[in-house]
Scaffold this active site. Structure first.
Site, PDB file in Angstrom:
ATOM      1  N   ASP A 134       0.837  -1.203   0.000  1.00  0.00           N
ATOM      2  CA  ASP A 134       0.000   0.000   0.000  1.00  0.00           C
ATOM      3  C   ASP A 134       0.879   1.264   0.000  1.00  0.00           C
ATOM      4  O   ASP A 134       2.051   1.215   0.376  1.00  0.00           O
ATOM      5  CB  ASP A 134      -0.905  -0.001   1.226  1.00  0.00           C
ATOM      6  CG  ASP A 134      -2.107   0.916   1.076  1.00  0.00           C
ATOM      7  OD1 ASP A 134      -2.355   1.399  -0.050  1.00  0.00           O
ATOM      8  OD2 ASP A 134      -2.800   1.149   2.076  1.00  0.00           O
ATOM      9  N   GLU A 180       2.518   4.888  -4.431  1.00  0.00           N
ATOM     10  CA  GLU A 180       2.642   5.893  -5.492  1.00  0.00           C
ATOM     11  C   GLU A 180       4.038   6.546  -5.554  1.00  0.00           C
ATOM     12  O   GLU A 180       4.472   6.804  -6.692  1.00  0.00           O
ATOM     13  CB  GLU A 180       1.564   6.983  -5.311  1.00  0.00           C
ATOM     14  CG  GLU A 180       0.149   6.514  -5.560  1.00  0.00           C
ATOM     15  CD  GLU A 180      -0.398   5.720  -4.391  1.00  0.00           C
ATOM     16  OE1 GLU A 180      -1.342   4.949  -4.594  1.00  0.00           O
ATOM     17  OE2 GLU A 180       0.135   5.855  -3.274  1.00  0.00           O
ATOM     18  N   ASP A 190      -8.838   4.399  -3.230  1.00  0.00           N
ATOM     19  CA  ASP A 190      -9.836   4.657  -2.179  1.00  0.00           C
ATOM     20  C   ASP A 190     -11.125   5.228  -2.762  1.00  0.00           C
ATOM     21  O   ASP A 190     -11.507   6.384  -2.535  1.00  0.00           O
ATOM     22  CB  ASP A 190      -9.250   5.624  -1.153  1.00  0.00           C
ATOM     23  CG  ASP A 190      -8.071   5.015  -0.402  1.00  0.00           C
ATOM     24  OD1 ASP A 190      -7.905   3.785  -0.454  1.00  0.00           O
ATOM     25  OD2 ASP A 190      -7.310   5.776   0.222  1.00  0.00           O
TER      26      ASP A 190
END
Length: 800
Positions: free
Chosen positions: A408, A411, A476
């Site tokens: 997670d 990016e 999300d």
């Protein structure tokens, strides 16, 4: 005077930053000479050098440099090596014609630009070609008036991205819905309705302007880095996807269990709760293959614990025992990890002393004080020693029995521009951070566990990340109908950019309220996506915490997904062998303008068309049926194609249709993929004039099965007319554990009962139970059952 020059410099700098991504007047480039090379051509122009290197008959690399030095093979996306193909060159007064296999490249002289031609059709032309200067490089192309442009990664905007300015910078967007142009995974590749693709091979922060400023121009640009693109062309999208994944790599087969229900939530707080979820799911007859543990596995709070990378023992007293207990029930354990270490964690000092973090301009560990989870450092994934240290944390948990991983914030989520990595500043390497994280895990598994299929959920990456077993999700997303509607363009776009296992947090992740209907519709949709993973925050994401009515709906969808394992696993094989996405937009098979616009229905493989229910409390929805015969997959109702239908929808299921001429192999429902035995198949056949389908089977876990030929291909072929249906079944190949015989059941759609069924020359009687076969007719299906020893079978069905 010094002040005047300083002010002028500031004004110029500001103007440059304001115009980033916009076209500016440039001098016209003129061709001076074309120099043949062993591997292609060098164009000498009045403004630098253009290098053209064919990789295959339909793939060409084009790069630019201001000096006479050919750019190096430094691509993060491309793994293909140039093939030896026939090269030829003709010269005329106005242009050179370069021949590379089936492709012609016309080099115009004044001004100098390239055109790519196939079969007399100009597929693409540069507009003014490359431009390069301080802080900016790019290339410009012409767009045809009616041309559609698809791709560029995750965007919740229409599939045709014409008219959009799209940033190339991976960025999370919490609670997004329809209309967002910048999300977690920006892939610098687009496909055209003219059956070509462009890969802008530059990972630095950039953009693609697809006719936003100038309707007939597509411009790619970046803050720096290589000025290089790849042109790919093919006769159809299937061939184009094969070419693109030849260039950038293909995804290996997933472990079969990854196609099951992967249950998740933000977040299970302790071992007792995790155990109760598995127990309750199985007690209430929901299939489940994995439990995914979020941040509480390493701490007791969402804040201040990232980077511990080990079990928080007060809440998880016996993780090894728990993992084994789950495994014995057919449930795998997946753990989340993040690349950040909070400065209060013991691992922070350890990693800092070893020099593992990204740094500030002075070479000191960069402590990000604006990071949501607490002040901390970001591991410099580009440093070999950082990868070694990070992997050590994974290895410990693999030894504990952890089956797979969830990466997670890759990016990276918080990545200030003044961070320095070993290979560049943040904005220069931001888009490939997740890519290198995927690569680290993939290479370690390949080295230490060479026959284990890696499953790594990853929120971000780059072109080609699929070759590192990345399983991306869409970030999300809002828990709302707008969030659900946003998933179709995101999933279909990513699927056509090589990331075949893109999926969403089923049920929605962010904000919202508990909505029984929304949850049911999302889970019904998720049953026909590459990964089915219920996940959310604030509200339980497990079906067992919804009403009995919703439980019944979701249970049926999950059981149907498990029954479709033979078909779905075959789609995974197609992806691994040809690059074909599992989810395919309507334009994948149809060139008509209607199909090019549709983004709320899609193909699941080649044989099924899915039309999700995306609005609240609707009783029907409009569905487009392309030309041909179509069959309601749930009821068997036959429909004629070539038209729109306002089709009724029920609460029980979403509309799914089988294409005429389709085989859909299925099996008995399972409670976990561990119970899949490949010894019984129910194969649905929906007649068409000529039909063919190849089903793939192997042990479901060996990474090298395809490479070593340890698999089986079952071929179904059929021809059909109003009087007669002929079906042939054969097989080839072998794998360890393959059953010697199988219980086969054919469900053959037929308007009415028949007079004669002959299997391998022997006529069988209706409802006969014997050594050969039995059959019956009910609900518009001829139901034939027989035991198959693997030898070729011919079945003739007629009215005579």
């Amino acid at each position: 005077m010094k002040r005047i020059f300083t002010l002028l410099f500031i004004l110029i700098s500001c103007f440059g930053s304001l115009t980033f991504g916009q076209s500016q007047e440039r001098q016209i480039r003129k061709l001076l000479d074309v120099v043949p090379l062993k591997t292609g051509w060098k164009l000498k122009t009045s403004q630098g050098f253009v290098w053209i290197r064919p990789f295959d008959s339909g793939i060409v690399e084009v790069s630019f440099s201001l000096v006479d030095v050919q750019p190096t093979d430094s691509s993060h996306a491309v793994v293909m090596k140039p093939k030896a193909i026939t090269l030829k060159m003709d010269k005329s007064a106005l242009a050179y014609t370069l021949y590379a296999g089936d492709l012609r490249i016309l080099v115009h002289a004044d001004p100098c630009y390239l055109s790519f031609i196939h079969n007399q059709d100009t597929l693409l032309s540069e507009e003014s070609g490359f431009f390069k200067g301080p802080g900016k490089s790019g290339v410009r192309f012409k767009l045809a008036p009616s041309e559609k442009i698809y791709g560029a990664g995750e965007r919740s905007v229409p599939l045709d991205r014409r008219g959009y300015y799209l940033p190339l910078y991976n960025r999370p967007n919490y609670g997004y819905q329809v209309g967002v142009t910048e999300l977690n995974y920006s892939v610098p590749v687009v496909l055209s309705s003219k059956k070509y693709a462009i890969l802008w091979d530059n990972p630095q922060k950039g953009y693609v302007d697809i006719g936003k400023q100038q309707p007939d121009v597509m411009e790619w640009g970046a803050i720096g880095g290589p000025a290089r693109y790849y042109f790919l062309m093919a006769t159809d999208y299937a061939a184009l996807m094969k070419a693109y994944t030849n260039l950038t790599g293909r995804q290996e087969l997933p472990p079969r269990w990854a196609l099951g229900n992967l249950q998740s939530r933000m977040a299970y707080r302790n071992q007792k709760e995790a155990d109760s979820i598995v127990r309750l799911m199985q007690q209430k007859n929901f299939p489940i293959d994995a439990l995914i543990l979020d941040f509480y596995w390493f701490g007791d709070s969402i804040l201040g614990h990232l980077g511990m990378l080990d079990w928080y023992k007060p809440a998880w007293p016996d993780p090894v025992g728990m993992i084994k207990k789950f495994k014995d029930k057919g449930v795998k354990t997946i753990l989340i990890t993040e690349p950040y270490v909070i400065d209060s964690m013991p691992n922070f000092k350890i990693a800092a002393d070893k020099g593992l973090f990204a740094t500030d301009s002075l070479g000191k560990p960069y402590v990000n004080h604006y990071f949501y989870f607490g002040p901390g450092g970001l591991l410099d994934i580009f440093k070999p020693e950082a990868r070694d240290w990070f992997w050590g944390k994974y290895k410990k948990q693999v030894d504990n029995g952890v089956a797979a991983w969830w990466g997670d914030l890759g990016e990276p989520e918080s990545h200030p521009s003044d961070i320095h990595h070993v290979n560049g500043k943040a904005d220069e390497v931001h888009n490939i951070y997740g890519h290198y994280w995927d690569r680290m895990l993939y290479e370690r598994y390949a080295s230490l566990y060479p026959n284990t299929r890696l499953f790594h959920l990853q929120r971000s990456g780059f072109a080609g990340s699929q070759r590192y077993s990345a399983y991306p999700w869409t970030g999300d997303v809002s828990r709302s109908w707008g969030g659900l509607q946003a998933q179709l363009p995101v999933l279909l776009s990513m699927s056509m950019n090589g990331l075949g296992y893109i999926h969403s947090d089923a049920g929605g992740f962010a904000m919202g309220v508990k909505d029984e209907e929304l949850y049911a519709r999302w889970l019904q949709f998720a049953a026909y996506t590459p990964i089915m993973r219920p996940h959310g925050s604030g509200i339980p994401s497990e079906p067992v915490f919804f009403s009995d009515k919703t439980q019944a709906i979701v249970r049926a969808s999950m059981k149907l997904r498990y029954a479709m394992v033979p078909y779905n696993y075959t789609l995974a094989w197609e992806n691994a062998s040809t690059g074909a996405p599992l989810m395919r937009p309507m334009y994948y098979y149809h060139d008509d303008t209607v199909s090019q616009r549709i983004q709320d229905q899609y193909y699941w493989g080649a044989n099924l068309m899915v039309a999700p229910v995306l609005e609240k409390e609707i009783k029907s929805r409009k569905i487009y049926f392309p030309a041909g015969d179509w069959y309601d997959f749930h009821s068997g109702k036959k429909l004629n194609g070539g038209t729109w239908v306002d089709y009724p929808v029920s609460e029980r299921e979403i509309p799914v249709f089988a294409k005429g001429g389709s085989f859909v192999p299925m099996c008995a429902p399972l409670k976990s993929m561990d119970y899949y035995k490949s010894d019984n198949f129910t194969v649905y056949y929906f007649p068409g004039k000529q039909s063919e389908f190849t089903q793939y089977e192997d042990d479901g876990s060996s990474r090298l099965s395809m490479r070593n030929g340890e698999f089986e291909l079952i071929q179904y072929k059929a021809s059909a007319s109003t009087e007669k249906i002929s079906i042939n079944i054969s097989k080839s190949g072998h794998w360890k554990g393959m059953p010697a015989t199988r219980d086969m059941r054919l469900m053959i759609w037929r308007e009415s009962a028949v007079a004669s069924i002959v299997i391998n020359g022997k006529r069988i009687n209706k409802q006969e139970i014997g050594e050969v076969a039995s059959y019956a007719y009910h609900d518009k299906f001829i139901d034939i059952s027989f035991n198959w020893d693997g030898k070729p079978v011919n079945i003739e069905i007629s009215d005579k």
